[in-house]
Design an enzyme around this catalytic site. Structure first.
Site, mmCIF file in Angstrom:
data_model
loop_
_atom_site.group_PDB
_atom_site.id
_atom_site.type_symbol
_atom_site.label_atom_id
_atom_site.label_comp_id
_atom_site.label_asym_id
_atom_site.label_seq_id
_atom_site.Cartn_x
_atom_site.Cartn_y
_atom_site.Cartn_z
ATOM 1 N N ASN A 1 36.523 35.652 25.272
ATOM 2 C CA ASN A 1 35.815 35.965 26.763
ATOM 3 C C ASN A 1 35.216 34.594 27.285
ATOM 4 O O ASN A 1 34.538 33.791 26.632
ATOM 5 C CB ASN A 1 34.554 36.981 26.738
ATOM 6 C CG ASN A 1 35.272 38.344 26.723
ATOM 7 O OD1 ASN A 1 36.030 38.453 25.666
ATOM 8 N ND2 ASN A 1 34.648 39.462 27.195
ATOM 9 N N HIS B 1 32.695 36.314 22.371
ATOM 10 C CA HIS B 1 32.106 36.156 23.872
ATOM 11 C C HIS B 1 31.330 34.771 23.946
ATOM 12 O O HIS B 1 30.637 34.146 22.861
ATOM 13 C CB HIS B 1 31.095 37.209 23.985
ATOM 14 C CG HIS B 1 31.780 38.595 24.334
ATOM 15 N ND1 HIS B 1 31.953 39.348 25.603
ATOM 16 C CD2 HIS B 1 32.538 39.558 23.555
ATOM 17 C CE1 HIS B 1 32.525 40.374 25.475
ATOM 18 N NE2 HIS B 1 32.890 40.625 24.171
ATOM 19 N N ASP C 1 34.213 44.737 31.127
ATOM 20 C CA ASP C 1 33.524 44.112 30.255
ATOM 21 C C ASP C 1 32.206 44.799 29.711
ATOM 22 O O ASP C 1 31.980 45.919 30.560
ATOM 23 C CB ASP C 1 33.044 42.799 30.620
ATOM 24 C CG ASP C 1 32.802 41.645 29.894
ATOM 25 O OD1 ASP C 1 32.829 41.745 28.617
ATOM 26 O OD2 ASP C 1 32.373 40.521 30.073
#
Length: 276
Positions: free
Chosen positions: A227, A205, A81
């Protein structure tokens, strides 16, 4: 089965489903997430974030996550990540990560493109997929130096066409590490971005901070990777605290973690079903 983003995101981006990218903070969480993917026969991405890289190191993380992927009947991508240093990205590639994220979101556009392109050239030579970020997704807590900058569609188009990356994270109202779904998604901005970047799958995200109805709407777009970290950490921490309080005379970590794993798996299954 170990896969890269390129094995699983294009179909999702062209369809009406998406793939969860789950931040992993230990073996027990990783194993529970993979079990969820196997139960539902869906792909999953295991992500190592900066905190875990700083704590365990790239090599140890690779061994742990790759063992889970190789031994799974599900398609599992092992992904590095947000990473700001190419040296760490290259370490991850060397140690077997199937996907990496070079995060140049805090850089000027030209430098972000140049450095992402260099990472892409190395990664693609090794069969590894690359995610980048344009604009900047802020953090609710923990990383005050990260700016909040909405993605400019024209910059997204330049980044997509010139860097050669495989997936692009965008900032359209999403925020990292929210514990309640308070994000307000800028759909017109997202639609304009999607119309300019061609076939590049988009990434969101900060999924825990997004309402379920928005997630269902977002997965119908080019967004193909979500995410997730906070809701999984909450499932771990809240249930571990409760279970330990219920049995104060017990002290074995393994005893309690085995009791917590079903709750982590249940949360992972909820996320996978939501995105399927």
């Amino acid at each position: 089965m170990l896969v890269s983003l390129n094995d699983i995101l294009p179909d999702a981006a062209n369809g009406s489903s998406a793939i969860p990218c789950c931040n992993v903070f230990g073996y027990e969480e990783g194993r529970a997430i993979v079990a969820a993917a196997e139960t539902l026969k869906r792909p999953v991405i295991l992500a190592a974030n900066k905190d875990m890289v700083d704590f365990m190191g790239v090599e140890a993380l690779a061994k742990m996550l790759l063992s889970l992927a190789h031994n799974s009947s599900a398609k599992v991508c092992v992904h590095l990540d947000h990473t700001y240093e190419e040296e760490i990205v290259y370490q991850a590639i060397h140690h077997g990560f199937s996907s990496v994220m070079f995060d140049g979101s805090q850089l000027p556009l030209e430098e972000n493109i140049r450095r992402t392109k260099q990472v892409v050239q190395v990664a693609h030579a090794m069969g590894v997929s690359v995610e980048g970020e344009i604009g900047s997704v802020a953090y609710n807590e923990g990383r005050d130096h990260i700016k909040s900058i909405s993605t400019v569609p024209e910059e997204a188009a330049a980044y997509a066409s010139e860097s050669g990356l495989d997936a692009m994270a965008v900032a359209v109202g999403n925020v990292h590490r929210l514990t309640t779904p308070d994000s307000v998604i800028d759909y017109p901005r997202l639609e304009e971005i999607a119309g300019l970047v061609g076939d590049i799958p988009l990434v969101i995200h900060g999924t825990t901070g997004i309402k379920e109805e928005d997630i269902l709407k977002l997965k119908q777009t080019r967004v193909s990777k979500f995410n997730i970290g906070t809701s999984l950490r909450m499932a771990t921490g809240e249930n571990l605290r409760r279970l330990m309080n219920e049995e104060p005379n017990k002290f074995d970590k393994m005893y309690f973690m085995q009791k917590v794993m079903p709750f982590i798996q249940a949360e992972a299954e909820r996320i996978i079903r939501l995105l399927a």
